[in-house]
Design a protein around this motif. Structure first.
Motif, PDB file in Angstrom:
ATOM      1  N   ALA A 105     -45.019 -12.754  29.660  1.00 32.28           N
ATOM      2  CA  ALA A 105     -44.300 -11.934  28.683  1.00 32.28           C
ATOM      3  C   ALA A 105     -44.398 -10.454  29.039  1.00 32.28           C
ATOM      4  O   ALA A 105     -43.395  -9.723  29.022  1.00 32.28           O
ATOM      5  CB  ALA A 105     -44.854 -12.183  27.289  1.00 32.28           C
ATOM      6  N   GLY A 106     -45.593  -9.991  29.368  1.00 36.69           N
ATOM      7  CA  GLY A 106     -45.753  -8.593  29.742  1.00 36.69           C
ATOM      8  C   GLY A 106     -45.079  -8.262  31.054  1.00 36.69           C
ATOM      9  O   GLY A 106     -44.510  -7.178  31.225  1.00 36.69           O
ATOM     10  N   GLY A 107     -45.112  -9.207  31.987  1.00 30.95           N
ATOM     11  CA  GLY A 107     -44.519  -8.973  33.291  1.00 30.95           C
ATOM     12  C   GLY A 107     -43.012  -8.935  33.283  1.00 30.95           C
ATOM     13  O   GLY A 107     -42.392  -8.435  34.226  1.00 30.95           O
ATOM     14  N   ASP A 141     -50.709 -12.309  47.156  1.00 34.43           N
ATOM     15  CA  ASP A 141     -49.788 -12.866  46.168  1.00 34.43           C
ATOM     16  C   ASP A 141     -48.397 -12.263  46.292  1.00 34.43           C
ATOM     17  O   ASP A 141     -47.392 -12.961  46.142  1.00 34.43           O
ATOM     18  CB  ASP A 141     -50.339 -12.641  44.759  1.00 34.43           C
ATOM     19  CG  ASP A 141     -51.620 -13.414  44.506  1.00 34.43           C
ATOM     20  OD1 ASP A 141     -51.677 -14.592  44.883  1.00 34.43           O
ATOM     21  OD2 ASP A 141     -52.571 -12.834  43.950  1.00 34.43           O
ATOM     22  N   MET A 142     -48.315 -10.957  46.553  1.00 34.19           N
ATOM     23  CA  MET A 142     -47.003 -10.337  46.657  1.00 34.19           C
ATOM     24  C   MET A 142     -46.308 -10.734  47.949  1.00 34.19           C
ATOM     25  O   MET A 142     -45.100 -10.974  47.959  1.00 34.19           O
ATOM     26  CB  MET A 142     -47.140  -8.809  46.596  1.00 34.19           C
ATOM     27  CG  MET A 142     -45.807  -8.077  46.526  1.00 34.19           C
ATOM     28  SD  MET A 142     -44.939  -8.414  44.976  1.00 34.19           S
ATOM     29  CE  MET A 142     -43.486  -9.246  45.551  1.00 34.19           C
ATOM     30  N   THR A 143     -47.047 -10.808  49.028  1.00 35.52           N
ATOM     31  CA  THR A 143     -46.437 -11.239  50.289  1.00 35.52           C
ATOM     32  C   THR A 143     -45.912 -12.662  50.158  1.00 35.52           C
ATOM     33  O   THR A 143     -44.790 -12.977  50.575  1.00 35.52           O
ATOM     34  CB  THR A 143     -47.453 -11.148  51.436  1.00 35.52           C
ATOM     35  OG1 THR A 143     -47.931  -9.803  51.532  1.00 35.52           O
ATOM     36  CG2 THR A 143     -46.829 -11.540  52.755  1.00 35.52           C
ATOM     37  N   PRO A 163     -42.257  -5.417  35.310  1.00 35.84           N
ATOM     38  CA  PRO A 163     -43.577  -4.825  35.600  1.00 35.84           C
ATOM     39  C   PRO A 163     -44.421  -5.635  36.565  1.00 35.84           C
ATOM     40  O   PRO A 163     -45.044  -5.080  37.467  1.00 35.84           O
ATOM     41  CB  PRO A 163     -44.229  -4.743  34.213  1.00 35.84           C
ATOM     42  CG  PRO A 163     -43.093  -4.724  33.256  1.00 35.84           C
ATOM     43  CD  PRO A 163     -42.002  -5.536  33.872  1.00 35.84           C
ATOM     44  N   MET A 164     -44.437  -6.961  36.390  1.00 38.10           N
ATOM     45  CA  MET A 164     -45.289  -7.775  37.257  1.00 38.10           C
ATOM     46  C   MET A 164     -44.845  -7.672  38.710  1.00 38.10           C
ATOM     47  O   MET A 164     -45.677  -7.629  39.627  1.00 38.10           O
ATOM     48  CB  MET A 164     -45.273  -9.234  36.806  1.00 38.10           C
ATOM     49  CG  MET A 164     -46.184 -10.154  37.601  1.00 38.10           C
ATOM     50  SD  MET A 164     -47.951  -9.851  37.326  1.00 38.10           S
ATOM     51  CE  MET A 164     -48.225 -10.856  35.862  1.00 38.10           C
ATOM     52  N   TRP A 165     -43.532  -7.605  38.923  1.00 39.26           N
ATOM     53  CA  TRP A 165     -43.027  -7.554  40.292  1.00 39.26           C
ATOM     54  C   TRP A 165     -43.289  -6.194  40.931  1.00 39.26           C
ATOM     55  O   TRP A 165     -43.814  -6.105  42.046  1.00 39.26           O
ATOM     56  CB  TRP A 165     -41.540  -7.880  40.322  1.00 39.26           C
ATOM     57  CG  TRP A 165     -40.985  -8.034  41.713  1.00 39.26           C
ATOM     58  CD1 TRP A 165     -40.319  -7.107  42.446  1.00 39.26           C
ATOM     59  CD2 TRP A 165     -41.074  -9.196  42.542  1.00 39.26           C
ATOM     60  NE1 TRP A 165     -39.973  -7.604  43.678  1.00 39.26           N
ATOM     61  CE2 TRP A 165     -40.424  -8.897  43.767  1.00 39.26           C
ATOM     62  CE3 TRP A 165     -41.624 -10.469  42.370  1.00 39.26           C
ATOM     63  CZ2 TRP A 165     -40.318  -9.823  44.795  1.00 39.26           C
ATOM     64  CZ3 TRP A 165     -41.524 -11.383  43.402  1.00 39.26           C
ATOM     65  CH2 TRP A 165     -40.878 -11.070  44.596  1.00 39.26           C
ATOM     66  N   VAL A 186     -46.556 -14.553  40.162  1.00 40.04           N
ATOM     67  CA  VAL A 186     -45.554 -13.585  40.615  1.00 40.04           C
ATOM     68  C   VAL A 186     -44.331 -14.273  41.233  1.00 40.04           C
ATOM     69  O   VAL A 186     -43.201 -13.785  41.067  1.00 40.04           O
ATOM     70  CB  VAL A 186     -46.183 -12.576  41.601  1.00 40.04           C
ATOM     71  CG1 VAL A 186     -45.140 -11.589  42.118  1.00 40.04           C
ATOM     72  CG2 VAL A 186     -47.303 -11.800  40.909  1.00 40.04           C
ATOM     73  N   PRO A 187     -44.463 -15.417  41.934  1.00 41.24           N
ATOM     74  CA  PRO A 187     -43.264 -16.055  42.513  1.00 41.24           C
ATOM     75  C   PRO A 187     -42.214 -16.483  41.508  1.00 41.24           C
ATOM     76  O   PRO A 187     -41.081 -16.789  41.910  1.00 41.24           O
ATOM     77  CB  PRO A 187     -43.840 -17.263  43.266  1.00 41.24           C
ATOM     78  CG  PRO A 187     -45.245 -16.883  43.589  1.00 41.24           C
ATOM     79  CD  PRO A 187     -45.700 -16.079  42.414  1.00 41.24           C
TER      80      PRO A 187
END
Length: 585
Positions: free
Chosen positions: A293-295, A161-163, A149-151, A357-358
């Motif tokens: 945990a959620g991610g 953050d995603m880039t 989910p986080m990704w 996220v990384p």
């Protein structure tokens, strides 16, 4: 080379998977089936970019910076609402501005950079996993990351953050590819140069963290393994030169044009951000634990197998290194990558959800390996656990309809509760279908169906947020404001910094009284804002025709001091003019 993962085989009554196929020789159900699966994932990944409107602060901010960059033609000095904005380097905004120039200005174009970053990070993680642990593990790592989910959520929000995470996934993957024992000297050199170049892009995306984090992981890895010879295989002289070639030109140019840049960027935005709470982004030491945990929720059952893969030195041959050289440990490197980055940001005085996220590509690499060693019984337990989690979420989803806050009215939460329930229903359906596929088809089919279902479920949860995000974006105010706003007309912001309306209106704001995150810019160019409300009232009454965006409280105060003609309003802001207009409310 024969790896430990290639020698494990199924035995009756044992919970061990079939041996992984060599990385170059996977056997699939058929090219058409694989093509359809890939097409389904790609369509869901990119086809949802334009469904939601942009949200503030990040999505609107970075979209507007890129729009202003394209509009002014200045790709060196970053500006936001016409003011100097040196909090971040330019790579993400460059990529978004290129997207605007190629495809026009819009929501999906603003999110294209992060969607591509997520997909690239997924692809290189699959490649590195396949090289070390076999093609099956590589495919499974891709499925894990796509359904984390986080990704997948981060890959649909226009944030740095995603880039950064996509580029950092390249750094990790290229390092792993370079250190494979079967890599030729030329291949090792090329992969390491690509790794150094990726670090340069990471620095251009979010600053020194793009160099500090890989460096931290490498130091910890060599301390744990005592493998100092690894440093001689990094091709550091050529790599550092390449990294500097990537990074230095922009830093030199921006400093030449803005002498105030270096101190603000490196002291305020790096040292003070990490060591203090100057940005008011506090969080407890365990702040990232529930996010992690959620991610990674759909794959938490794989954690014991992931730990076992590290302890058993997965991918390392029994014969060890040759010529006294210690063998590289890819599973350990991935584990230390995830743990080090998680701890680094947990200790920071500034915390935001996107900072971790990384870590997810590294977790996906380990999970892909663990899945190859996961038998039917363990996979069945994972699916049953998700059935329970989905049922609990579905039963609890009405709680969303009871939420209320100063920023979001309850009526919007009630609308979103339906989407939350639908998302949990899809979680249940995905786990159920995966159980059916496990009995009727194969474990690979089951994992694939499960991953796609989870991606669909979390995509639905994200898309449903438009019930809240539409009004938050202010998109319904655009048409009435555009009827009276003219090019060059002042557009004041009083009591708020609206991050989305400037982008949709294609018109920067002039800040009034409260500079917010544009304080540095107003200090450098004080003539570009109004420092007091009295100055605003004076300009409003005696200046040219203008439009203003006010918070409801600011409107209540200032409408008694100066004439204001309401154009449009919602629960966040009021748009007014200082002149009457046709169709006035």
């Amino acid at each position: 080379m024969q790896h430990r993962s290639d020698r494990l085989a199924d035995e009756p009554g044992h919970d061990i998977a079939r041996p992984a196929a060599p990385w170059h020789a996977a056997r699939f159900a058929g090219i058409p089936v694989v093509a359809l699966v890939v097409l389904a994932f790609v369509l869901l990944w990119f086809g949802t970019l334009d469904v939601r409107h942009l949200l503030g602060p990040d999505e609107g901010r970075y979209a507007e910076i890129a729009r202003e960059m394209l509009s002014t033609g200045d790709w060196v000095t970053i500006r936001y609402n016409g003011l100097k904005y040196f909090e971040k380097p330019p790579f993400h905004m460059w990529a978004t501005a290129v997207s605007f120039s190629l495809f026009g200005i819009g929501d999906w174009q603003a999110r294209l950079c992060v969607a591509l970053s997520g997909m690239i990070g997924l692809g290189v993680s699959m490649l590195a996993t396949a090289r070390w642990f076999g093609a099956r593990a590589g495919l499974l790592a891709g499925l894990v990351l796509a359904a984390a989910p986080m990704w997948n959520v981060a890959a649909h929000f226009n944030t740095l953050d995603m880039t950064l995470s996509g580029v950092m996934a390249c750094v990790l993957a290229f390092m792993l590819l370079a250190q494979h024992p079967d890599a030729t000297p030329a291949a090792r050199r090329n992969w390491m140069l690509a790794c150094w170049a990726a670090m340069g892009v990471a620095v251009l995306t979010k600053g020194l963290v793009g160099l500090a984090l890989p460096g931290l992981v490498l130091v910890i890895y060599t301390c744990v393994t005592r493998d100092l010879a690894l440093w001689r295989r990094l091709h550091a002289p050529a790599g550092i030169a390449l990294m500097l070639l990537v990074t230095v030109p922009w830093f030199w140019l921006v400093d030449q044009r803005n002498p105030e840049f270096l101190r603000f960027f490196f002291i305020h935005e790096h040292w003070q951000r990490y060591t203090s709470t100057v940005h008011a982004r506090k969080g407890a030491l365990w702040y990232f634990v529930p996010l992690l945990a959620g991610g990674f929720l759909p794959w938490l059952g794989l954690v014991p197998g992931m730990v076992r893969a590290v302890r058993q030195r997965a991918g390392v041959s029994d014969t060890g290194g040759t010529g006294g050289i210690k063998p590289f440990q890819p599973a350990l490197m991935a584990a230390l990558w995830a743990v080090s980055i998680f701890v680094f940001f947990s200790l920071s005085g500034s915390k935001l959800p996107g900072y971790i996220v990384p870590v997810f590509p590294a977790l996906a690499i380990l999970a892909g390996m663990a899945l190859t060693q996961t038998g039917d019984r363990a996979w069945t337990r994972q699916l049953r656990a998700m059935l329970v989690i989905g049922a609990i979420g579905l039963l609890a989803s009405p709680i969303v309809a009871t939420l209320n806050s100063n920023n979001t009215p309850n009526v919007l939460y009630r609308a979103y509760a339906i989407w939350a329930a639908l998302a949990f229903a899809l979680v249940i359906a995905s786990a159920a279908v995966a159980l059916w596929l496990l009995r009727r088809q194969s474990r690979m089919a089951s994992v694939t169906g499960y991953a796609f279902g989870m991606l669909l479920a979390f995509s639905v949860a994200l898309l449903g947020h438009e019930t809240i995000g539409r009004s938050a974006s202010g998109i319904d105010m655009i048409a009435p404001i555009e009827r009276v706003l003219r090019p060059g007309m002042p557009l004041y912001a009083v009591g708020l910094l609206d991050h989305t309306l400037p982008f949709y209106l294609r018109h920067p704001l002039t800040m009034v009284a409260q500079a917010d995150e544009l304080a540095f810019g107003t200090e450098q160019e004080p003539q570009k804002w109004l420092p007091t409300r009295d100055a605003f009232v004076e300009a409003w009454q005696h200046g040219p025709p203008a439009v203003a965006l006010l918070s409801p409280s600011a409107f209540a105060e200032l409408s008694t001091r100066a004439p204001m003609h309401v154009i449009a309003r919602d629960w966040r802001r009021v748009a007014v003019t200082n002149f009457p207009f046709a169709g006035e409310r």
